[in-house]
Design a protein around this motif. Structure first.
Motif, PDB file in Angstrom:
ATOM      1  N   MET A   1      -1.804  -2.461   6.279  1.00 57.78           N
ATOM      2  CA  MET A   1      -0.730  -1.630   6.418  1.00 57.78           C
ATOM      3  C   MET A   1      -1.157  -0.070   6.632  1.00 57.78           C
ATOM      4  SD  MET A   1       2.997  -1.373   3.968  1.00 57.78           S
ATOM      5  CE  MET A   1       3.474  -2.891   4.732  1.00 57.78           C
ATOM      6  N   GLY A   2      -2.234   0.110   6.039  1.00 62.22           N
ATOM      7  CA  GLY A   2      -2.728   1.564   5.843  1.00 62.22           C
ATOM      8  C   GLY A   2      -1.370   2.690   5.797  1.00 62.22           C
ATOM      9  N   ARG A   3      -1.553   3.645   6.531  1.00 63.16           N
ATOM     10  CA  ARG A   3      -0.738   4.758   6.378  1.00 63.16           C
ATOM     11  C   ARG A   3       0.809   4.551   6.428  1.00 63.16           C
ATOM     12  NH1 ARG A   3      -3.040   8.511  11.035  1.00 63.16           N
ATOM     13  NH2 ARG A   3      -1.490   7.083  11.884  1.00 63.16           N
ATOM     14  N   LEU A   4       1.273   3.418   7.077  1.00 61.82           N
ATOM     15  CA  LEU A   4       2.509   2.994   7.110  1.00 61.82           C
ATOM     16  C   LEU A   4       3.331   2.916   5.849  1.00 61.82           C
ATOM     17  CD1 LEU A   4       4.941   1.990   8.749  1.00 61.82           C
ATOM     18  CD2 LEU A   4       3.903  -0.367   8.961  1.00 61.82           C
ATOM     19  N   GLU A  66       3.216  -7.327   1.501  1.00 55.87           N
ATOM     20  CA  GLU A  66       1.713  -6.845   1.798  1.00 55.87           C
ATOM     21  C   GLU A  66       0.908  -6.969   0.389  1.00 55.87           C
ATOM     22  OE1 GLU A  66      -1.747  -4.088   2.155  1.00 55.87           O
ATOM     23  OE2 GLU A  66       0.075  -3.614   1.054  1.00 55.87           O
ATOM     24  N   ARG A  67       1.548  -6.402  -0.654  1.00 58.71           N
ATOM     25  CA  ARG A  67       0.976  -6.216  -2.002  1.00 58.71           C
ATOM     26  C   ARG A  67       0.690  -7.554  -2.477  1.00 58.71           C
ATOM     27  NH1 ARG A  67       4.145  -2.436  -5.075  1.00 58.71           N
ATOM     28  NH2 ARG A  67       3.468  -1.119  -3.477  1.00 58.71           N
ATOM     29  N   GLN A  68       1.433  -8.539  -2.036  1.00 63.08           N
ATOM     30  CA  GLN A  68       1.346 -10.156  -2.822  1.00 63.08           C
ATOM     31  C   GLN A  68       0.286 -10.825  -1.819  1.00 63.08           C
ATOM     32  OE1 GLN A  68       2.650 -11.026  -5.731  1.00 63.08           O
ATOM     33  NE2 GLN A  68       3.432  -8.890  -5.800  1.00 63.08           N
ATOM     34  N   GLY A  69      -0.001 -10.334  -0.827  1.00 63.17           N
ATOM     35  CA  GLY A  69      -0.945 -10.907   0.044  1.00 63.17           C
ATOM     36  C   GLY A  69      -0.097 -11.875   0.802  1.00 63.17           C
ATOM     37  N   LEU A  70       1.062 -11.546   1.211  1.00 59.64           N
ATOM     38  CA  LEU A  70       1.779 -12.547   2.001  1.00 59.64           C
ATOM     39  C   LEU A  70       2.126 -11.765   3.479  1.00 59.64           C
ATOM     40  CD1 LEU A  70       4.755 -13.343  -0.591  1.00 59.64           C
ATOM     41  CD2 LEU A  70       2.959 -14.884   0.213  1.00 59.64           C
ATOM     42  N   PRO A  71       2.440 -12.688   4.433  1.00 58.69           N
ATOM     43  CA  PRO A  71       2.524 -12.088   5.653  1.00 58.69           C
ATOM     44  C   PRO A  71       3.729 -11.127   5.518  1.00 58.69           C
ATOM     45  CG  PRO A  71       2.720 -14.569   5.977  1.00 58.69           C
ATOM     46  CD  PRO A  71       2.579 -14.119   4.223  1.00 58.69           C
TER      47      PRO A  71
END
Length: 127
Positions: A1-4, A66-71
């Motif tokens: 995700m980076g800067r997004l 994203e934090r949970q490692g999910l799509p």
């Protein structure tokens, strides 16, 4: 995700704060857009509420996933698409209304343009 993630956080929190401030009538009259006293203009502004809160909901969902490692990319693409649409609708309206106030054009041009920088890489990653 980076800067997004930073863009999502700022935009999503910004929308929630904007609607809270609008609901509480905390925006000084000098910052309101042209003809804001017209009930039709007020209704036009409030017509963005579901769209803007949808942007925040999908953006926060993408961040959480994203934090949970999910799509997370699908939620991010939906959020970026809705953000682009929100900016486009506002800019188109202000252009048709010949209301060129930089205070309103600036944020809405940002909402129109920033998703373009992130949509293409996300589309490539999901293909």
């Amino acid at each position: 995700m980076g800067r997004l993630r930073y863009f999502f956080f700022v935009v999503d929190v910004g929308f929630v704060l904007y609607w809270l401030v609008t609901y509480l009538h905390l925006v000084p009259a000098s910052f309101l857009f042209k003809d804001y006293g017209n009930p039709l203009m007020v209704a036009w502004n409030w017509s963005f509420l579901p769209l803007d809160l949808g942007i925040s909901a999908t953006g926060f969902t993408a961040l959480w996933r994203e934090r949970q490692g999910l799509p997370w990319r699908s939620a991010a693409l939906v959020s970026l698409t809705l953000t682009f649409c929100s900016g486009l609708q506002a800019v188109a309206f202000f252009a048709l209304n010949r209301d060129f106030d930089p205070l309103w054009w600036g944020p809405n041009l940002f909402l129109l343009l920033y998703p373009l920088a992130f949509a293409r890489p996300l589309l490539r990653a999901t293909a």
